[in-house]
Design a protein around this motif. Structure first.
Motif, PDB file in Angstrom:
ATOM      1  N   ARG A   1      49.761  59.535  40.869  1.00  0.00           N
ATOM      2  CA  ARG A   1      51.202  59.290  40.813  1.00  0.00           C
ATOM      3  C   ARG A   1      51.549  58.046  41.618  1.00  0.00           C
ATOM      4  O   ARG A   1      50.952  57.773  42.649  1.00  0.00           O
TER       5      ARG A   1
ATOM      6  N   ILE B   1      54.668  58.940  31.937  1.00  0.00           N
ATOM      7  CA  ILE B   1      53.209  58.915  32.002  1.00  0.00           C
ATOM      8  C   ILE B   1      52.733  57.711  31.201  1.00  0.00           C
ATOM      9  O   ILE B   1      53.172  57.482  30.073  1.00  0.00           O
TER      10      ILE B   1
ATOM     11  N   LEU C   1      55.324  68.078  35.298  1.00  0.00           N
ATOM     12  CA  LEU C   1      54.141  67.215  35.288  1.00  0.00           C
ATOM     13  C   LEU C   1      52.870  68.023  35.051  1.00  0.00           C
ATOM     14  O   LEU C   1      51.953  67.574  34.353  1.00  0.00           O
TER      15      LEU C   1
ATOM     16  N   TYR D   1      60.444  60.553  35.330  1.00  0.00           N
ATOM     17  CA  TYR D   1      59.011  60.281  35.383  1.00  0.00           C
ATOM     18  C   TYR D   1      58.532  59.829  34.009  1.00  0.00           C
ATOM     19  O   TYR D   1      59.036  60.260  32.978  1.00  0.00           O
TER      20      TYR D   1
ATOM     21  N   TRP E   1      51.173  58.556  36.550  1.00  0.00           N
ATOM     22  CA  TRP E   1      52.580  58.956  36.505  1.00  0.00           C
ATOM     23  C   TRP E   1      53.389  57.938  37.295  1.00  0.00           C
ATOM     24  O   TRP E   1      53.031  57.594  38.425  1.00  0.00           O
TER      25      TRP E   1
ATOM     26  N   THR F   1      57.031  57.668  38.998  1.00  0.00           N
ATOM     27  CA  THR F   1      58.097  58.589  39.397  1.00  0.00           C
ATOM     28  C   THR F   1      59.191  57.830  40.164  1.00  0.00           C
ATOM     29  O   THR F   1      59.038  56.660  40.499  1.00  0.00           O
TER      30      THR F   1
ATOM     31  N   THR G   1      55.201  55.645  42.668  1.00  0.00           N
ATOM     32  CA  THR G   1      56.642  55.506  42.536  1.00  0.00           C
ATOM     33  C   THR G   1      56.977  54.228  41.759  1.00  0.00           C
ATOM     34  O   THR G   1      56.194  53.275  41.709  1.00  0.00           O
TER      35      THR G   1
END
Length: 595
Positions: free
Chosen positions: A286, A484, A262, A482, A436, A438, A288
């Motif tokens: 970030r 972006i 990342l 992940y 992001w 994740t 989830t």
């Protein structure tokens, strides 16, 4: 930026768009295309165009010889001409503030037509506000369409993005390595484009969907850090803005964990956007996957506006509304968005939003307004008396709700959320909201077959915290994966890879591949993993998509030199096309129905 004289050749000394007042009194040789021509009773003005821009050339019969005057008179639009002349300041009243060269003109001494042109099939020069020809026409005559300054700007920006990528990654120890275009067919992902082998009857290569396995093998070979600006091919069903061949920035590194990848990827995005003239804020936040789906209904959330999803199931715990009670009893929820102060949302607009939700799979869209401290609407009677207080609802609010399983309500509310933001002008075109996403799930279960499928690809490593649930509860296992996302658009995605042969075999088995099948398909990978594999991972960015976003283009086709149509056809060259029967026989092929 190229200096004015650095593109000089034996046939020209300057580029058209580089001339300025400081060049007054100099003699130049120019070459380019006739963009416009105006004949004012013998005095001819030509807007001469090359890649750098436009400059006005004047041909005056009082100072130019007869041959030059005649050449200027017959120079049709889009003809290629060569000019030698003197750079002269324009009178103040004739200066053109809209043109970078608008303070000067070139008074021609000589002018030659060196590439006469037939009447262009589509116009290159357009008046302000004039619409472009239909896209199919522009793709049919792509060599003319590419003369437009907008498309040339896009291709130059794309070049600069690639250059910035190579510079950034090279400075960090990454080595650019080319991987094969003729590869082994694989059953994962989209359909392969197959290439028949002439020398091995009945056998086929495939064009790569990505360099995934090659870059993993490079890590096992000890290359440590790899990148490639790679051409990829996917034989997918038709979509409005999807190309069968595309370019990705492919990256892989050894001895890395998620934060390492990342960090490198963020730095690359920062370098690319800086090349485009914009600074971005770091670190990129970030979120989830589970959080993104709960709050926005999508793993590609647009964070430029709020409108987060809320679970209001508790309000309907004792409801008499049969369809809501049925949804709750079958394990679903009631979720929705609060749109504050949404007086612009008329009843007709709300009906259109319901149609949108239904098109995404929802049974309907519960629409409620808050007026004079109470909910109004057909479903308001099914709410408890204290609903406004419990939800802290305010006058002017509109609540839009969907009842059902998350697999239904999430995509429906995602569509509604985006459309509401568009209708209420909540989206800032200049804002950049990177995020992001994740901890994606490792598997999904196919609703039709019940078979587990990979969310990303079968080489993605499971989260070590969840490995003990691989066989007992595979759908609960998170992946070290992940993506972006920028303003609701995925820019790139990747993962940490499986670096252990036995774990890879377990994953293959869960995906329905027994030992014989997995060895037939991926035996070379299993052998390499067993030969000493470092922990490794990477990411891939869509170069076409990045170029589209940075240039402000309306379509991927506007940042690709020779794109295909939505029907996967290259109109300018007529591909795909039939192949002679003799050529097919050499490839051991026969087309059904052909002699």
């Amino acid at each position: 930026m190229t200096a004015p004289g650095e593109m000089a050749t034996s046939q020209r000394t300057r580029m058209c768009g580089t001339l300025r007042l400081a060049d007054t009194s100099s003699t130049v040789r120019l070459a380019g295309w006739v963009h416009r021509r105006r004949d004012l009773g013998g005095l001819v003005f030509i807007d001469l165009r090359d890649r750098s821009g436009l400059v006005q050339v004047s041909v005056d019969p009082r100072t130019a010889d007869a041959e030059t005057v005649q050449a200027a008179a017959r120079a049709g639009l889009e003809s290629v001409i060569a000019v030698e002349g003197d750079v002269t300041a324009r009178p103040d009243k004739d200066r053109n503030a809209d043109l970078s060269t608008g303070d000067i003109e070139v008074r021609a001494r000589t002018l030659r037509v060196i590439g006469p042109a037939a009447t262009p099939a589509i116009p290159v020069a357009r008046a302000r506000g004039e619409e472009l020809p239909a896209e199919e026409q522009r793709l049919r005559y792509r060599y003319l369409d590419l003369r437009r300054s907008e498309l040339q700007h896009n291709l130059i920006l794309r070049h600069r993005i690639a250059l910035a990528t190579r510079r950034y990654l090279s400075e960090r120890g990454f080595v650019e390595v080319e991987t094969p275009i003729l590869t082994k067919p694989t059953p994962e992902g989209a359909r392969d484009y197959l290439v028949p082998s002439r020398v091995h009857a009945g056998e086929f290569y495939a064009l790569p969907q990505s360099p995934q396995l090659y870059k993993q093998l490079l890590m096992m070979a000890g290359m440590d850090r790899y990148f490639q600006i790679a051409r990829c091919f996917r034989d997918e069903d038709l979509r409005a803005d999807r190309q069968p061949e595309f370019t990705q920035i492919d990256i892989e590194a050894s001895f890395v964990a998620v934060p390492d990848v990342l960090e490198v990827a963020e730095g690359l995005v920062e370098a690319i956007w800086r090349e485009g003239g914009t600074e971005i804020a770091r670190p990129v936040p970030r979120m989830t996957y589970a959080d993104a789906m709960e709050r926005y209904g999508t793993d590609r959330p647009d964070l430029r506006y709020a409108l987060e999803l809320q679970d209001v199931s508790a309000l309907f715990a004792d409801t008499d509304a049969r369809f809501i009670r049925g949804a709750l009893e079958s394990g679903g929820r009631v979720r929705g968005i609060r749109v504050p102060g949404a007086t612009e949302l008329t009843n007709r607009a709300l009906e259109e939003l319901e149609s949108l939700a239904k098109s995404a799979g929802a049974a309907g869209l519960v629409r409620l307004r808050v007026e004079e401290g109470t909910f109004r609407g057909a479903m308001a009677k099914f709410l408890p008396a204290d609903a406004v207080t419990r939800l802290n609802a305010q006058d002017g609010d509109v609540w839009l709700l969907v009842a059902g399983p998350d697999a239904v309500s999430s995509p429906a509310l995602d569509r509604v959320r985006q459309d509401v933001a568009r209708r209420l002008s909540l989206v800032s075109s200049s804002a950049l909201a990177f995020v992001w996403i994740t901890e994606f799930p490792l598997f999904l279960r196919d609703a039709a077959t019940g078979q587990l499928t990979s969310v990303n690809h079968p080489f993605t490593a499971p989260d070590p915290r969840d490995v003990d649930r691989l066989e007992s509860a595979p759908e609960s296992v998170r992946a070290l994966a992940y993506d972006i996302v920028l303003n609701g658009t995925e820019l790139g995605g990747g993962s940490i890879r499986i670096a252990d042969a036995e774990l890879q075999r377990r994953i293959f088995a869960l995906l329905g591949m027994d030992e014989a099948v997995s060895r037939a398909r991926f035996g070379f990978l299993l052998e390499a993993l067993g030969s000493g594999a470092p922990p490794h991972g990477g990411i891939a960015f869509g170069l076409d998509r990045i170029a589209m976003l940075l240039s402000g283009a309306g379509s991927l086709r506007d940042v690709i030199a020779f794109p295909k149509t939505t029907a996967a056809r290259a109109l300018f060259e007529g591909a795909p096309s039939p192949v002679p029967a003799d050529d097919l026989r050499e490839l051991h092929l026969r087309v059904d129905g052909a002699s």
